[in-house]
Scaffold this active site. Structure first.
Site, PDB file in Angstrom:
ATOM      1  N   GLU A   9      -6.275  -7.357  -0.454  1.00 23.03           N
ATOM      2  CA  GLU A   9      -6.782  -7.590   0.874  1.00 23.03           C
ATOM      3  C   GLU A   9      -8.172  -7.069   0.467  1.00 23.03           C
ATOM      4  O   GLU A   9      -8.381  -6.220  -0.124  1.00 23.03           O
ATOM      5  CB  GLU A   9      -5.915  -6.444   1.700  1.00 23.03           C
ATOM      6  CG  GLU A   9      -4.621  -6.713   1.887  1.00 23.03           C
ATOM      7  CD  GLU A   9      -4.118  -5.544   2.945  1.00 23.03           C
ATOM      8  OE1 GLU A   9      -5.021  -4.852   3.636  1.00 23.03           O
ATOM      9  OE2 GLU A   9      -3.120  -5.453   3.153  1.00 23.03           O
TER      10      GLU A   9
ATOM     11  N   GLU B 194       0.882  -1.212  -0.096  1.00 26.30           N
ATOM     12  CA  GLU B 194      -0.019  -0.145   0.003  1.00 26.30           C
ATOM     13  C   GLU B 194       0.932   1.087  -0.058  1.00 26.30           C
ATOM     14  O   GLU B 194       0.563   2.155   0.754  1.00 26.30           O
ATOM     15  CB  GLU B 194      -0.975   0.201   1.116  1.00 26.30           C
ATOM     16  CG  GLU B 194      -1.898  -1.103   1.263  1.00 26.30           C
ATOM     17  CD  GLU B 194      -3.098  -1.136   2.050  1.00 26.30           C
ATOM     18  OE1 GLU B 194      -2.670  -0.651   3.135  1.00 26.30           O
ATOM     19  OE2 GLU B 194      -3.806  -1.810   2.052  1.00 26.30           O
TER      20      GLU B 194
END
Length: 777
Positions: free
Chosen positions: A311, A203
């Site tokens: 995710e 991320e």
């Protein structure tokens, strides 16, 4: 992993702290499962040329800084129960407490990576592939912030992407990870198909710096991965925010992420995005579904690559319930043909709550949905090659041809009217051929046998013909023309390693052994059977003892195949046999030293293993430190292990360079760790050297002042010595210096007379200048 997520940091929940010692005490020597790397073709993942889909889960506790084998075992078993075949985690803890992957930026923590070795070993044995991210945007376990805080030239988070030191540390860490050899399996990480893909970061965001620095960093590091590892897929690990003309933050580039631009980089293979509606503009299931549609559509239609929802989470206890939401999301992924997804997160049952998105065994509504999606993904796959197996279960939907196998078999013999052996075989019709190199064989008996067999059935008295090699009785063509009949044999000279061929034409079966590159017939027989079995046979010729033979370069006619290959024991063997797929060994190469001469250097390397190949192509990659090895030397072919060297020229004075040795064969390649050297530099210069002093009956007092410069700007040490009339040192002083110029003075008290004084200056490259002068009193 979003910073908003709640973590339980308590050590008690982590199953204890202690020194980890990993030895091959659990599953060592177990059959390796994976022999092929997952690849991509357009918008699909592929495995052995067939479509590959998967269902995955995140399991961050596998690589926590207080690691536990019990956690690994429990999570792997949980994943198996749900038919989850991919797990995602990070190997990116930096400069924090506990057992750390990188105790300081750029370094590997051996204890932590022995645990990663265990994860890879166990994942393969459980049929699970791994996704690893190599740095974290978030600072739970150091992350990018640890790089920044350790660099003298970085001060805030986004400097990670632009600071030369941070980038060099990251490149070094990546190289050390990819070139690490697993202490349990012997595989180098970049050669291990248990790894599905590498993620550059988890991320990554650049809220202050914006789009361009993150894009440039992604381009640089994706290319770096690919320069080191040509086997594995690379993804960004991105949360997937867009950079569109929008007032909604996750669509407007506000955190420096541009989903389309980031994933359009040629070296990035897979598009990545994450989904947690509570951290998006609208915390609804409908908004989450649109998020999925937007990413899959852009990935496939705009970028043209596979997409992975790396995710996702919907908190337990919310309305609508998690199971129904996940069912909606999985339906969309299936409808839009996404490659796979990984839920956040699988945890073992007795762990305290770590996240509102935890998945546990007792949440059967959610686990049933996960299990259903696993079935959906598996059903969409084509055939795939995994190798291995035992007990007659089909282990491969492709031919034996192309495999590299260790076959273990026991049994009294294959002879007379009853056979005992292990058989890896496939059904064929019509004419068929199988050939293989038998490259190793356990010497359990002088008549232990390893070779190729055509057989009417797997009954122990079946008609058959085979060509085998033995430890002490050469090569033999043996056959039984009718079920229940007696065996016959013809022989020839030969020993391991030996290439064999068995050929069926109509009912005639002929066995051959290779001699000096040509086939020599050993024997032939008529075996009147329909749709026989064709395969590899091993017997130890010693009841109660197993013998293993290695078969390589297996080739053959596959058009006549009627079934996938299987393996099983034939007859009443008292030690079960097995088949294990063996990775192509590949060569092994190490870098030596560099001998520097003015503007050139001779680089040395050592080819320590050919990995079963007849020859290897070797060369060096080199360049200034930090530039990523932009230069390649001429190549040469070596047909034996040993040292080699190449000379490079055009070196810039005083510049530090690095090089690595490369060896390539048909089975694979190896790159050594990097070795650094410095191009020749001009020696330092003594600019000024003055001494004054006097002597008395009680001794002498002297003062020496000096100044020195170094053209390369890397001064190191200045030593001043006082000498008596015999040239012996009676007093000395040493000063550590740096930079391009330095001055100083030294005072001495002596008990004897002094005739001369001497200054020696050395730079960091080892260049030395000495100036000796007479004392004037």
């Amino acid at each position: 992993m979003p910073t908003r997520r709640s973590y339980l940091q308590g050590v008690a929940a982590l199953g204890g702290i202690g020194s980890l010692s990993y030895v091959a005490d659990r599953g060592s020597g177990a059959t390796k499962t994976f022999s092929s790397f997952v690849d991509r073709d357009g918008t699909q993942f592929t495995l052995d040329g067939a479509p590959f889909y998967f269902n995955g889960a995140n399991a961050p506790w596998l690589t926590h800084t207080y690691p536990s084998k019990d956690t690994v075992d429990a999570v792997m078993a949980f994943a198996n129960d749900l038919d989850i075949d991919v797990l995602r985690t990070g190997i990116h803890s930096v400069d924090v407490g506990g057992v750390v992957h990188s105790p300081e930026p750029g370094e590997l923590g051996e204890e932590a990576f022995q645990h990663v070795d265990y994860i890879l070993q166990q994942a393969e044995q459980h049929g699970i592939r791994m996704v690893f991210s190599l740095v974290d945007n978030w600072d739970y376990y150091g992350g990018m912030a640890a790089y920044v805080s350790n660099s003298p030239t970085a001060s805030q988070h986004d400097d990670f992407y632009t600071d030369a030191q941070c980038r060099e540390w990251y490149r070094t860490y990546v190289e050390k990870v990819l070139t690490r050899k697993n202490t349990l399996t012997g595989r180098v990480y970049r050669d291990d198909p248990t790894v599905l893909m590498w993620e550059l970061a988890n991320e990554a965001e650049a809220k202050q710096a914006g789009i361009d620095p993150l894009q440039s960093w992604t381009e640089e590091m994706a290319a770096h991965f690919k320069s080191l590892d040509g086997n594995h897929l690379v993804s960004t690990g991105s949360g997937g925010n867009f950079n569109r003309d929008s007032n909604v933050w996750e669509y407007s580039g506000g955190n420096g992420v541009d989903f389309v631009q980031n994933h359009s980089i040629p070296e990035v293979d897979v598009c990545s995005f994450h989904l947690y509606p509570e951290w998006l503009n609208e915390n609804t299931n409908a908004y989450g579904k649109q998020w999925i549609r937007d990413h899959v559509t852009d990935a496939h239609d705009t970028i043209g690559k596979p997409v992975f929802m790396g995710e996702f989470g919907w908190a337990a206890g919310r309305s609508p319930d998690r199971a129904s939401v996940y069912s909606d999301w999985f339906g969309l992924l299936d409808e839009h043909d996404a490659a796979g997804a990984a839920t956040w997160q699988l945890v073992k049952e007795n762990r305290s709550e770590t996240s509102k998105h935890d998945i546990r065994r007792n949440d059967t509504a959610t686990t049933n949905v996960l299990d259903d999606f696993s079935a959906t993904q598996t059903a969409k796959r084509g055939s795939s090659s995994s190798g291995g197996g035992s007990g007659g279960t089909a282990t491969d939907t492709s031919s034996l041809a192309g495999e590299r196998l260790d076959v273990t078999g026991a049994g009294a013999d294959i002879w007379n009217q009853y056979d005992e052996f292990h058989y890896a075989h496939e059904r064929v019709s019509g004419d068929a051929t199988l050939a293989a190199n038998v490259t190793a064989q356990d010497d359990t008996h002088w008549w232990a046998k390893a070779g190729l067999m055509v057989r009417g059935s797997t009954a122990p008295d079946a008609a058959h013909a085979m060509i085998v090699v033995t430890p002490d009785n050469g090569v033999a063509f043996q056959y039984r023309t009718d079920a229940g009949g007696w065996s016959s044999s013809t022989g020839a000279s030969g020993s391991v390693p030996q290439r064999l061929k068995l050929e069926r034409r109509g009912d005639t079966v002929t066995g051959y052994a290779e001699r000096n590159g040509s086939w020599t017939e050993v024997g032939s027989a008529t075996i009147p059977v329909t749709e026989p079995h064709l395969g590899l046979a091993v017997t130890s010729h010693r009841a109660g003892t197993a013998s293993t033979a290695r078969f390589e370069n297996i080739t053959g006619q596959t058009d006549s195949r009627l079934s996938a290959w299987t393996n099983e024991d034939v007859g009443s063997v008292d030690v079960a046999g097995s088949v294990s797929s063996v990775d192509a060994a590949g060569p092994t190469v190490e870098a030596g030293n560099a001998t520097v001469d003015d503007t050139s250097a001779t680089l040395t390397g050592d080819l320590s293993a050919l990995g079963g190949a007849d020859s290897a192509t070797v060369y060096f990659e080199w360049g200034p430190v930090g530039d990523g090895f932009p230069n390649v030397t001429a190549t040469r072919a070596l047909d034996a292990t040993g040292s080699f060297n190449e000379t490079v020229s055009g070196l810039a004075t005083g510049t530090r360079y690095e090089f690595r040795a490369v060896a390539e064969t048909a089975a694979g390649s190896d790159r050594s760790a990097a070795t650094q050297f410095q191009a020749a530099t001009s020696p330092p210069v003594v600019d000024d050297l003055v001494a004054a002093g006097y002597e008395s009956s009680s001794g002498g007092q002297y003062w020496v002042s000096w100044s020195v410069t170094d053209p390369s700007g890397d001064l190191s040490v200045v030593t001043v010595e006082l000498l008596d009339g015999n040239g012996s040192v009676v007093a000395d002083a040493t000063t550590q210096v740096n930079g391009a110029n330095h001055g100083g003075s030294d005072a001495f008290s002596t008990s004897g007379s002094v005739s001369q004084y001497r200054l020696t200056v050395v730079d960091a490259a080892g260049n030395e200048t000495t100036d000796t002068r007479d004392i004037t009193q």
